[in-house]
Write a protein that holds these residues in place. Structure first.
Motif, PDB file in Angstrom:
ATOM      1  N   ASP A  93       0.672  -0.878  -0.495  1.00 30.40           N
ATOM      2  CA  ASP A  93       0.116  -0.081   0.127  1.00 30.40           C
ATOM      3  C   ASP A  93       0.273   1.409   0.039  1.00 30.40           C
ATOM      4  O   ASP A  93       0.914   1.605  -0.712  1.00 30.40           O
ATOM      5  CB  ASP A  93      -0.772  -0.093   1.423  1.00 30.40           C
ATOM      6  CG  ASP A  93      -2.182   1.194   1.256  1.00 30.40           C
ATOM      7  OD1 ASP A  93      -1.858   1.166   2.082  1.00 30.40           O
ATOM      8  OD2 ASP A  93      -2.683   0.767  -0.241  1.00 30.40           O
ATOM      9  N   ARG A 107       2.283   2.379  -3.303  1.00 27.33           N
ATOM     10  CA  ARG A 107       0.776   2.718  -4.162  1.00 27.33           C
ATOM     11  C   ARG A 107       1.516   4.250  -3.972  1.00 27.33           C
ATOM     12  O   ARG A 107       0.846   5.008  -5.149  1.00 27.33           O
ATOM     13  CB  ARG A 107       0.024   1.804  -4.278  1.00 27.33           C
ATOM     14  CG  ARG A 107      -1.360   2.299  -5.218  1.00 27.33           C
ATOM     15  CD  ARG A 107      -2.841   1.684  -4.408  1.00 27.33           C
ATOM     16  NE  ARG A 107      -3.030   2.092  -3.630  1.00 27.33           N
ATOM     17  CZ  ARG A 107      -3.163   3.556  -3.286  1.00 27.33           C
ATOM     18  NH1 ARG A 107      -3.150   4.594  -3.988  1.00 27.33           N
ATOM     19  NH2 ARG A 107      -3.656   3.637  -1.678  1.00 27.33           N
ATOM     20  N   LYS A 108       1.278   4.612  -2.412  1.00 26.67           N
ATOM     21  CA  LYS A 108       0.638   6.000  -2.253  1.00 26.67           C
ATOM     22  C   LYS A 108       2.435   6.539  -2.924  1.00 26.67           C
ATOM     23  O   LYS A 108       2.178   7.934  -2.651  1.00 26.67           O
ATOM     24  CB  LYS A 108       1.314   5.677  -0.811  1.00 26.67           C
ATOM     25  CG  LYS A 108       0.777   6.935  -0.142  1.00 26.67           C
ATOM     26  CD  LYS A 108      -0.691   7.434  -0.331  1.00 26.67           C
ATOM     27  CE  LYS A 108      -1.252   9.383  -0.094  1.00 26.67           C
ATOM     28  NZ  LYS A 108      -2.274   9.445  -0.984  1.00 26.67           N
ATOM     29  N   ASP A 116       3.979   6.352  -5.097  1.00 26.61           N
ATOM     30  CA  ASP A 116       4.107   6.397  -6.365  1.00 26.61           C
ATOM     31  C   ASP A 116       3.335   7.623  -6.882  1.00 26.61           C
ATOM     32  O   ASP A 116       3.425   8.627  -7.754  1.00 26.61           O
ATOM     33  CB  ASP A 116       3.658   4.992  -7.230  1.00 26.61           C
ATOM     34  CG  ASP A 116       5.303   4.785  -7.457  1.00 26.61           C
ATOM     35  OD1 ASP A 116       6.012   4.771  -7.622  1.00 26.61           O
ATOM     36  OD2 ASP A 116       4.921   3.263  -7.614  1.00 26.61           O
ATOM     37  N   GLU A 117       1.844   7.855  -6.153  1.00 23.17           N
ATOM     38  CA  GLU A 117       1.049   8.766  -6.508  1.00 23.17           C
ATOM     39  C   GLU A 117       1.448   9.929  -6.167  1.00 23.17           C
ATOM     40  O   GLU A 117       1.450  11.032  -6.727  1.00 23.17           O
ATOM     41  CB  GLU A 117      -0.303   8.130  -5.418  1.00 23.17           C
ATOM     42  CG  GLU A 117      -1.726   9.337  -5.169  1.00 23.17           C
ATOM     43  CD  GLU A 117      -2.372   8.994  -4.652  1.00 23.17           C
ATOM     44  OE1 GLU A 117      -2.727   7.600  -4.266  1.00 23.17           O
ATOM     45  OE2 GLU A 117      -2.656   9.526  -3.930  1.00 23.17           O
ATOM     46  N   LEU A 118       2.085   9.599  -4.413  1.00 20.51           N
ATOM     47  CA  LEU A 118       2.704  11.029  -4.135  1.00 20.51           C
ATOM     48  C   LEU A 118       3.610  11.795  -5.454  1.00 20.51           C
ATOM     49  O   LEU A 118       4.067  12.718  -5.856  1.00 20.51           O
ATOM     50  CB  LEU A 118       3.473  10.684  -2.869  1.00 20.51           C
ATOM     51  CG  LEU A 118       4.083  12.225  -2.427  1.00 20.51           C
ATOM     52  CD1 LEU A 118       3.115  13.141  -1.945  1.00 20.51           C
ATOM     53  CD2 LEU A 118       4.706  11.684  -0.422  1.00 20.51           C
ATOM     54  N   ARG A 119       4.408  10.767  -5.920  1.00 24.40           N
ATOM     55  CA  ARG A 119       5.407  11.480  -6.374  1.00 24.40           C
ATOM     56  C   ARG A 119       5.123  11.459  -7.931  1.00 24.40           C
ATOM     57  O   ARG A 119       5.459  12.631  -8.544  1.00 24.40           O
ATOM     58  CB  ARG A 119       6.575   9.894  -6.938  1.00 24.40           C
ATOM     59  CG  ARG A 119       7.803  10.733  -7.290  1.00 24.40           C
ATOM     60  CD  ARG A 119       8.755   9.344  -7.451  1.00 24.40           C
ATOM     61  NE  ARG A 119       8.271   7.578  -7.378  1.00 24.40           N
ATOM     62  CZ  ARG A 119       8.372   7.225  -6.013  1.00 24.40           C
ATOM     63  NH1 ARG A 119       9.447   7.734  -5.540  1.00 24.40           N
ATOM     64  NH2 ARG A 119       8.422   6.215  -6.140  1.00 24.40           N
ATOM     65  N   GLY A 120       4.067  11.237  -8.195  1.00 21.94           N
ATOM     66  CA  GLY A 120       3.113  11.890  -9.467  1.00 21.94           C
ATOM     67  C   GLY A 120       2.893  12.971  -9.722  1.00 21.94           C
ATOM     68  O   GLY A 120       3.038  14.064 -10.383  1.00 21.94           O
ATOM     69  N   ARG A 121       2.012  13.368  -8.049  1.00 19.89           N
ATOM     70  CA  ARG A 121       1.626  15.123  -8.141  1.00 19.89           C
ATOM     71  C   ARG A 121       2.808  15.588  -7.625  1.00 19.89           C
ATOM     72  O   ARG A 121       2.490  16.638  -8.427  1.00 19.89           O
ATOM     73  CB  ARG A 121       1.039  14.788  -6.338  1.00 19.89           C
ATOM     74  CG  ARG A 121       1.099  16.204  -6.133  1.00 19.89           C
ATOM     75  CD  ARG A 121       0.074  15.468  -4.872  1.00 19.89           C
ATOM     76  NE  ARG A 121       0.626  17.160  -3.493  1.00 19.89           N
ATOM     77  CZ  ARG A 121       0.386  17.023  -2.730  1.00 19.89           C
ATOM     78  NH1 ARG A 121      -0.369  16.132  -2.123  1.00 19.89           N
ATOM     79  NH2 ARG A 121       0.565  17.865  -1.739  1.00 19.89           N
ATOM     80  N   TYR A 153       2.398   7.988   3.835  1.00 24.55           N
ATOM     81  CA  TYR A 153       1.308   8.372   3.958  1.00 24.55           C
ATOM     82  C   TYR A 153       1.853   9.848   5.108  1.00 24.55           C
ATOM     83  O   TYR A 153       1.333  11.119   5.136  1.00 24.55           O
ATOM     84  CB  TYR A 153       0.524   8.084   4.876  1.00 24.55           C
ATOM     85  CG  TYR A 153      -0.254   7.451   3.382  1.00 24.55           C
ATOM     86  CD1 TYR A 153      -1.431   7.246   3.795  1.00 24.55           C
ATOM     87  CD2 TYR A 153       0.595   5.952   3.532  1.00 24.55           C
ATOM     88  CE1 TYR A 153      -1.940   6.428   2.709  1.00 24.55           C
ATOM     89  CE2 TYR A 153       0.028   4.575   2.663  1.00 24.55           C
ATOM     90  CZ  TYR A 153      -1.060   5.075   2.184  1.00 24.55           C
ATOM     91  OH  TYR A 153      -2.303   4.140   1.515  1.00 24.55           O
ATOM     92  N   GLU A 179       3.404  12.485   2.957  1.00 18.12           N
ATOM     93  CA  GLU A 179       2.232  13.734   2.592  1.00 18.12           C
ATOM     94  C   GLU A 179       1.743  14.307   3.390  1.00 18.12           C
ATOM     95  O   GLU A 179       1.190  15.828   2.879  1.00 18.12           O
ATOM     96  CB  GLU A 179       1.325  12.970   1.823  1.00 18.12           C
ATOM     97  CG  GLU A 179      -0.023  13.533   1.116  1.00 18.12           C
ATOM     98  CD  GLU A 179      -0.971  12.157   0.057  1.00 18.12           C
ATOM     99  OE1 GLU A 179      -1.351  11.808   0.897  1.00 18.12           O
ATOM    100  OE2 GLU A 179      -0.878  12.638  -0.565  1.00 18.12           O
ATOM    101  N   GLY A 226       7.941   8.392  -1.229  1.00 19.06           N
ATOM    102  CA  GLY A 226       7.668   9.272  -2.515  1.00 19.06           C
ATOM    103  C   GLY A 226       8.689  10.267  -2.885  1.00 19.06           C
ATOM    104  O   GLY A 226       8.342  11.047  -4.298  1.00 19.06           O
TER     105      GLY A 226
END
Lengths: 228, 228
Positions: A16, A19-20, A22-27, A100, A103, A137
Motif C-alpha cells: 500500500d 502505491r501511495k 508512486d501517487e505522491l511522486r506523480g503529484r 503517507y 504527504e 515518494g
C-alpha cells in the motif's frame, strides 16, 4: 479450507505504501517539486549539511524543509533560522517515515503557502535501518555517512546503501583522527551494494565539497522539472 | 571457514515480549549470568569498546558475546579473535532484538558449551530508536554515544537514554575537532531524560576511561551473582 482469512499485515502495508509513494511522486512531478529524502545515522550531520545546501541553492531555487524527529524541535529551530519554509514532523516514536507521513508534511507546508517549491527536502529520522524500507515518494534518496562511523557501514546496513542515489561522506576534516577510515575502501563497499550510487566527500562544517553536492542536486532538480 | 556460528534469528509474532524478557532474566539470574545489552548508533564504537571490555575483564570473568547484525559477519570475526565465546545473530533485516531472539542466541551459545558464563554481552543492532523499545531480558542496558554524534542526542532519541543504566561517551580523543560537543551539556541532557544514568567518558581506541567502565561492570556482575 480455513473458516477465516489470514492477512499478511506487513506485506499489505508495504504494498500500500509503494502505491501511495508512486501517487505522491506523480503529484510532485506535476507540480514541479523535486523531493529529496535525506537519511543517515544519528549525528552524521544531516542538519548542518542541509544548512550548507540551502546556502548554496537558495538564491536560485525555492526550498522547503520537513524535519522529521521522534521528539524535540532542535533541528527545525535551526533550519527556521536559515530563511526557508520549514516544518517539524513528529513521528510519535516511529523510527521512519512512509509516503503517507510525507504527504501530511507536504500538505502542512502547502497550507501555509500554496505555491509549490522547486526543492522539498525531507530530513528523515536518524536511523540506517528502517527508513530504507519505506518509499517516501521522493524523487531521489540521499544518505550521509560520516567518517567517524567507519568505512564498513555499507557491509552492515546494505539496504540503506542499495536504495540511495547519492552517498555524501561527511566530516572529512576528521580523517586525520579516524585514520582507519579509507576513502577507497568506502567507495568499494558502496559500489558492492550499489554500483550506480554517486559518492561525494564533503565537510559540512567547513563547506568543502558542498559545491559538488549542490551541482548534483541542481542538475537533478532541473531534469525533474523539465520532465525528462 | 568461519570460526563462529551464524544464527538466523526470527522475531516472535507474539506480543508478550515483556513476559518473555522477565522469564529470561529469571533464568539468567538462576544461572549466575549477567546479560549486558549494548546499544548505540551505527559506528559509535560498540565493537571496539567490547574488545577493550574483554581485555579488562577476561582474566577474572568468563565472557560470551552475541553480535547482532542485519547482515555481515564483520564484528563477529573481530570478536572471535579476542578469545571469548562468540556468536553472530543475523536479524534478517530486523532493526532490533527482542527477548525471544536473545534467548535463541543464548541457547546457541549453550549448545556449544553448556557452562554458564559470568557475563554475556549482546551487541544490539546499530540503531538509537527501535532497540530501546524491546526488553531483551538483559540485566542492564548500556549505550554508547560518540562525541562526533553531538551532545543533543538525548533530546532527539529520548527513549534510548531513558532505558539505559549507563551511557558511555566514546571517542573523547576527537573532542578537539568536534569542539561544539560539551561534556557538561551532554550530562545535563542525559540527566534530563534519566537522572539515574551513569555517564562514563571513554576512548575505546586509546583505552582511556575503560578502567572506570570495567569497574562499573565488575560491580554490577558481582551484585547480580550474589543475588542482592
Amino acid at each position: 479450507m480455513a473458516d477465516f482469512r489470514v492477512i499478511e499485515v506487513k506485506q499489505s502495508v508495504f504494498a500500500d505504501n509503494d502505491r501511495k509513494a508512486d501517487e505522491l511522486r506523480g503529484r510532485l512531478k506535476r507540480e514541479g517539486t523535486f523531493l529529496l529524502n535525506l537519511m543517515s545515522s544519528p549525528g552524521s550531520g544531516k542538519t548542518t549539511t542541509l544548512l550548507r545546501t540551502i546556502e548554496a541553492l537558495a538564491g536560485e531555487l525555492s526550498i522547503a524543509v520537513m524535519e522529521a524527529d521522534i521528539d524535540s524541535d532542535v533541528d527545525a529551530r535551526t533550519i527556521a533560522g536559515a530563511g526557508v519554509r520549514s516544518i517539524q514532523l513528529h513521528t510519535g516514536g516511529m523510527c521512519h517515515l512512509d509516503a503517507y507521513m510525507t504527504e501530511q508534511g507536504l500538505d502542512a507546508l502547502r497550507a501555509e503557502d500554496p505555491t509549490p517549491v522547486d526543492l522539498a527536502i525531507l530530513e528523515n529520522v536518524g536511523n540506517l535501518v528502517c527508513p530504507a524500507e519505506f518509499d517516501t515518494g521522493a524523487s531521489a534518496n540521499a544518505m550521509i555517512l560520516s567518517v567517524p562511523e567507519g568505512d564498513d557501514k555499507p557491509l552492515k546496513y546494505p539496504l540503506m546503501f542499495s536504495v540511495c542515489d547519492v552517498v555524501l561522506i561527511n566530516k572529512i576534516d576528521a580523517l586525520p583522527i579516524f585514520d582507519t577510515f579509507s576513502m577507497d575502501r568506502v567507495r568499494e563497499n558502496i559500489a558492492c551494494r550499489n554500483p550506480a550510487a554517486q559518492v561525494i566527500p564533503i565537510c559540512a562544517k567547513t563547506g568543502e565539497g558542498i559545491d559538488v553536492w549542490a551541482e548534483w542536486l541542481r542538475e537533478r532538480v532541473a531534469t525533474w522539472k523539465s520532465g525528462a
